[in-house]
Design an enzyme around this catalytic site. Structure first.
Site, PDB file in Angstrom:
ATOM      1  N   CYS A   3     -13.035 -29.089   6.920  1.00  0.00           N
ATOM      2  CA  CYS A   3     -12.049 -28.078   6.511  1.00  0.00           C
ATOM      3  C   CYS A   3     -10.754 -28.796   6.137  1.00  0.00           C
ATOM      4  CB  CYS A   3     -11.809 -27.081   7.645  1.00  0.00           C
ATOM      5  SG  CYS A   3     -10.489 -25.897   7.284  1.00  0.00           S
ATOM      6  N   CYS A   6      -7.038 -28.184  10.902  1.00  0.00           N
ATOM      7  CA  CYS A   6      -8.213 -29.066  11.066  1.00  0.00           C
ATOM      8  C   CYS A   6      -7.889 -30.510  10.681  1.00  0.00           C
ATOM      9  CB  CYS A   6      -9.387 -28.540  10.251  1.00  0.00           C
ATOM     10  SG  CYS A   6     -10.032 -26.994  10.904  1.00  0.00           S
ATOM     11  N   HIS A   8      -5.771 -21.712  10.011  1.00  0.00           N
ATOM     12  CA  HIS A   8      -7.185 -22.007   9.745  1.00  0.00           C
ATOM     13  C   HIS A   8      -7.920 -20.784   9.186  1.00  0.00           C
ATOM     14  CE1 HIS A   8     -11.275 -23.462  10.063  1.00  0.00           C
ATOM     15  NE2 HIS A   8     -11.556 -22.301  10.632  1.00  0.00           N
ATOM     16  N   ASP A  27       0.868  -1.182   0.000  1.00  0.00           N
ATOM     17  CA  ASP A  27       0.000   0.000   0.000  1.00  0.00           C
ATOM     18  C   ASP A  27       0.906   1.235   0.000  1.00  0.00           C
ATOM     19  OD1 ASP A  27       1.047   0.143   2.544  1.00  0.00           O
ATOM     20  OD2 ASP A  27      -0.840  -0.261   3.569  1.00  0.00           O
TER      21      ASP A  27
HETATM   22 ZN   LIG Z   1      -9.363 -25.492   9.228  1.00  0.00          ZN
END
Ligand SMILES: [Zn+2]
Length: 396
Positions: free
Chosen positions: A330, A335, A361, A94
């Site tokens: 997931c 996970c 995650h 940016d």
């Molecule tokens: Zn996950």
């Protein structure tokens, strides 16, 4: 090659959304895409290889932060941003504008880019006296105080571009004036006029042919100013566009549609600092190609994890003996290998691994969600996907 090639592969019927391919000197990005924020050339707690492995195609670093440490010269000597951090893929920076303004003002007042109805308007003079202690703006640029050591620095459009050229990302942004969402029409009008003069100066200062420069559309919540800004910035011949905050929550969708109807269709559009799930769907539907936001990683470090049902508080006591994944089905590393009980334990014990597993995650979740939006544009099921997803997802 040109710094950037953008091809539209498929358009969303009856809306502005599209799926595209963005080619940069460091690789290809399939859009729409979510861009993780690596403020200091690191996505906090992960290695750049891990960020790539979870599916991120491109990352954004902050010019303000890299300027203060380690300094743009060091990044340049290290071979430029992607080599310095051993990322290997496309990157963007940016302009530093948002941090220069917000670290002095918005943060102090708890004002975010999307203004919620509950946020209060401070009297203008009170805003100014607080703000002016840390930041002073004039026609040439902005003088500001480092949040690290209190030293004084100055950014101008030319200086921001020179720093971004040293840092060496594939996509860089014009220097703009960032204002509070709370200012009046007249104040916003004066502000976009300055942003336009700075955009022109940014464009004229840009020398590196292997970097694409994006112009930024401002105008706050005022439709005619947004339209005027989009038209002016489009005419300056940038290779792509940023849509800058700030919005009233209720006006965001109509403003984004208005801006994207005005901008040329064949160039990429990046929405700066937006990452709430509903906003991503609305942005994609209205023709936004790229989104960056620090929220998913910040939430992760606070134990707030994204699931298809909404945000989930990993610190809740009832996780203690839940020997199941954070989200069933997931595909992320966390996970696949760990349970809620284990991650909960890590948060309670303040173990560093908690931040890593939670960040993996959350980033996987949001990166793949935008990938699924792309896939649904490709196979004409976007509106069904949006309806189904948002019907299960509870707002925080
Ligand atoms: Zn996950």
């Amino acid at each position: 090659m040109a710094a950037l090639e953008f091809t539209i592969e498929k358009r969303l019927k009856g809306a502005l959304g599209r799926a595209g391919i963005l080619k940069t000197p460091h690789g290809v990005v399939q859009t729409p895409a979510f861009v993780p924020v690596g403020t200091l050339a690191t996505v906090k707690s992960l290695t750049p290889e891990e960020v790539r492995a979870l599916g991120a195609q491109i990352i954004l670093a902050n010019t303000y932060h890299l300027f203060l440490q380690p300094g743009e010269e060091t990044v340049a000597k290290g071979g430029g941003l992607t080599k310095f951090m051993n990322y290997g893929g496309p990157t963007m920076t940016d302009s530093g504008g948002f941090q220069v303004f917000s670290l002095g003002f918005a943060r102090g007042h708890g004002v975010t880019k999307v203004l919620k109805k509950t946020e209060k308007r401070l009297p203008r003079d009170e805003q100014e006296s607080e703000h002016s202690k840390l930041v002073s703006v004039d026609e040439e640029g902005v003088t500001f105080t480092s949040h690290i050591d209190g030293t004084t620095h100055r950014f101008t459009p030319e200086r921001s571009i020179a720093i971004q050229e040293k840092i060496g990302a594939d996509i860089i942004f014009a220097f703009d004036e960032c204002t509070s969402p709370l200012i009046s029409y007249e104040e916003m009008k004066a502000s976009i006029e300055r942003t336009h003069r700075w955009a022109k100066r940014s464009r004229d200062a840009h020398t590196r042919k292997d970097q694409a420069l994006f112009g930024i559309v401002q105008g706050g919540r005022y439709p005619d100013l947004r339209k005027q800004s989009a038209q002016y910035i489009a005419d300056l011949g940038f290779e792509g566009f940023g849509i800058g905050g700030s919005f009233d929550k209720d006006d965001m969708t109509s403003i984004v549609a208005l801006v994207n109807e005005t901008l040329p269709e064949n160039k990429p559009r990046h929405m700066l600092g937006i990452g709430e799930i509903e906003d991503l769907f609305e942005g994609v539907e209205r023709g936004v190609d790229l989104f960056d936001c620090a929220l998913p990683t910040r939430h992760a470090r606070n134990g707030m994890l994204f699931t298809a049902q909404g945000r989930y508080d990993m610190c809740r006591a009832d996780n203690k003996e839940k020997f199941e994944p954070i989200e069933a089905g997931c595909g992320c590393y966390t996970c696949t290998n760990y349970t809620k009980a284990y991650v909960h334990h890590l948060f309670k014990a303040n173990e560093l691994l908690a931040y890593r597993l939670a960040t993996i995650h959350n980033l996987y979740f949001i990166v793949h969600l935008v990938d699924r939006m792309r896939a649904s544009i490709m196979d004409d099921t976007f509106f069904e996907f949006k309806k189904e997803f948002l019907s299960c997802y509870k707002k925080a």
